[in-house]
Design a protein around this motif. Structure first.
Motif, short mmCIF file in Angstrom:
data_model
loop_
_atom_site.label_atom_id
_atom_site.label_comp_id
_atom_site.label_asym_id
_atom_site.label_seq_id
_atom_site.Cartn_x
_atom_site.Cartn_y
_atom_site.Cartn_z
N GLU A 23 0.83 -1.26 0.00
CA GLU A 23 0.01 0.12 0.00
C GLU A 23 0.87 1.24 0.11
O GLU A 23 0.51 2.09 -0.69
N ALA A 24 1.95 1.36 0.75
CA ALA A 24 2.91 2.41 0.76
C ALA A 24 3.68 2.47 -0.50
O ALA A 24 3.53 3.90 -1.07
N GLN A 27 1.31 4.57 -3.09
CA GLN A 27 1.00 5.84 -3.01
C GLN A 27 2.03 6.76 -3.93
O GLN A 27 1.52 7.63 -4.26
N THR A 65 11.01 4.60 -4.15
CA THR A 65 9.69 4.47 -3.34
C THR A 65 9.94 3.19 -2.36
O THR A 65 9.60 3.37 -1.14
N ARG A 200 -1.59 12.46 -11.49
CA ARG A 200 -0.96 12.40 -10.24
C ARG A 200 0.23 13.20 -10.38
O ARG A 200 0.90 13.87 -9.11
N PRO A 207 3.10 12.81 -3.39
CA PRO A 207 2.57 11.49 -2.73
C PRO A 207 3.81 11.47 -1.43
O PRO A 207 4.76 11.73 -1.47
N ARG A 208 3.07 11.04 -0.36
CA ARG A 208 3.82 10.71 0.82
C ARG A 208 4.00 9.10 1.17
O ARG A 208 2.83 8.59 1.35
N VAL A 209 5.09 8.73 1.07
CA VAL A 209 5.22 7.21 1.38
C VAL A 209 5.34 6.94 2.74
O VAL A 209 6.84 7.09 3.06
#
Length: 333
Positions: A23-24, A27, A65, A200, A207-209
């Motif tokens: 899920e991370a 992001q 990421t 995006r 985006p914040r991971v």
């Protein structure tokens, strides 16, 4: 010493961590579910991964990421024609003690001393520098001036290369390619994914991971992968698949016609570990035929040396692997 058999509770705990990690990564990464899964397979199996795709598909972003989602030291090295082994491994500095006036050499570690190393465009650096990674990837150590230095654990190399920009590149030798557990091929996104990428990445929001796990968690997962069960029939099938990739009497027609050199024993080891890691990612403590079939191409595509006939007929290593899966039957009980 007897290994501890993992319980269902252990499996649920680790699966929750892996779901949080996926899920991370999601992001920042749009789509590429299969690529992300293969990347995590390489991490859990304790191997290294080679990412290949045309420019602009997010190879570097994907690796960065992953580094952000894991609480691990992360370094990126841009491999260029003038990069020297010392720029990667480190060098010795002559230092003087101002109190005594005595001079001594001190080893200054290079960027390879990290948990997660992104080797960007590995095929753009000369063989002398490429070979500097061999010991690090295989032994997890660096030898300099007769002294062996251990690398941090876990240690994971993710290398990228572009398949179409061949001017000024140095193809990786087979010995180094064999050190990569997986060779992941990235393809263009579909229309929906590409639209999501445009939306995006062209706005002001970034985006914040979140960080989901640390080094001890990764090491624990790698240990759990080793405990995943592989049946005797599955081991036999994997061994036969690898052996059938070598040209010779009894080899499938596609191998005899299109392969000059087949995969070595390390391919079988990699396929077993990768299948175990995929099973754990999917919440199972036993690997299946589906796991092996899904990972046969990433494990073997860089370990097959194709013939001129394959090039002339535009046959790829993936075509040969698909033929192997069809030609080698699963052992009958």
């Amino acid at each position: 010493m007897t290994a501890t058999v993992p319980t269902e509770a252990d499996l649920d705990t680790q699966r929750a961590r892996l779901d949080a990690l996926r899920e991370a990564i999601g992001q920042a990464i749009v789509g590429q579910a299969e690529v992300v899964e293969q990347l995590l397979v390489g991490l859990l199996a304790g191997g290294h991964v080679l990412l290949e795709g045309v420019p602009g598909l997010g190879k570097t972003l994907l690796v960065r990421t992953l580094g952000q989602a894991l609480s691990l030291d992360f370094r990126r090295v841009q491999f260029t024609p003038d990069l020297m082994p010392g720029d990667l491994l480190g060098t010795e500095l002559l230092e003087e003690d101002h109190g005594t006036g005595r001079r001594a050499f001190r080893f200054q570690p290079g960027p390879v001393f990290t948990h997660l190393l992104l080797a960007d465009e590995l095929n753009r650096t000369p063989p002398k520098t490429q070979s500097a990674l061999l010991e690090a990837m295989q032994e997890r150590t660096v030898s300099y001036a007769g002294v062996t230095h251990a690398l941090p654990a876990p240690f994971f190399v993710l290398a990228t290369q572009n398949p179409i920009e061949q001017a000024g590149t140095y193809p990786l030798p087979e010995a180094q390619l064999d050190r990569f557990l997986l060779h992941i091929a990235l393809d263009y996104p579909d229309e929906a994914e590409e639209r999501a990428i445009l939306a995006r990445t062209t706005g002001s929001a970034q985006p914040r991971v979140p960080q989901t796990m640390g080094g001890e968690d990764v090491i624990a997962l790698q240990a759990l992968v080793r405990e995943v069960h592989v049946g005797e029939d599955l081991l036999t099938w994997i061994a036969r698949l690898v052996r059938a990739s070598r040209p010779g009497e009894g080899a499938p027609e596609a191998v005899r016609e299109y392969v000059r050199w087949g995969a070595g024993p390390r391919a079988g080891q990699s396929l077993v570990l990768a299948a175990k890691a995929r099973a754990l990612l999917r919440g199972r403590l036993a690997a299946t035929r589906e796991d092996v079939a899904a990972l046969a191409a990433p494990v073997m595509r860089h370990r097959l040396l194709l013939s001129f006939a394959a090039e002339a007929e535009r046959r790829s290593a993936d075509d040969v692997v698909a033929a192997l899966l069809d030609a080698v039957p699963y052992p009958a009980r």
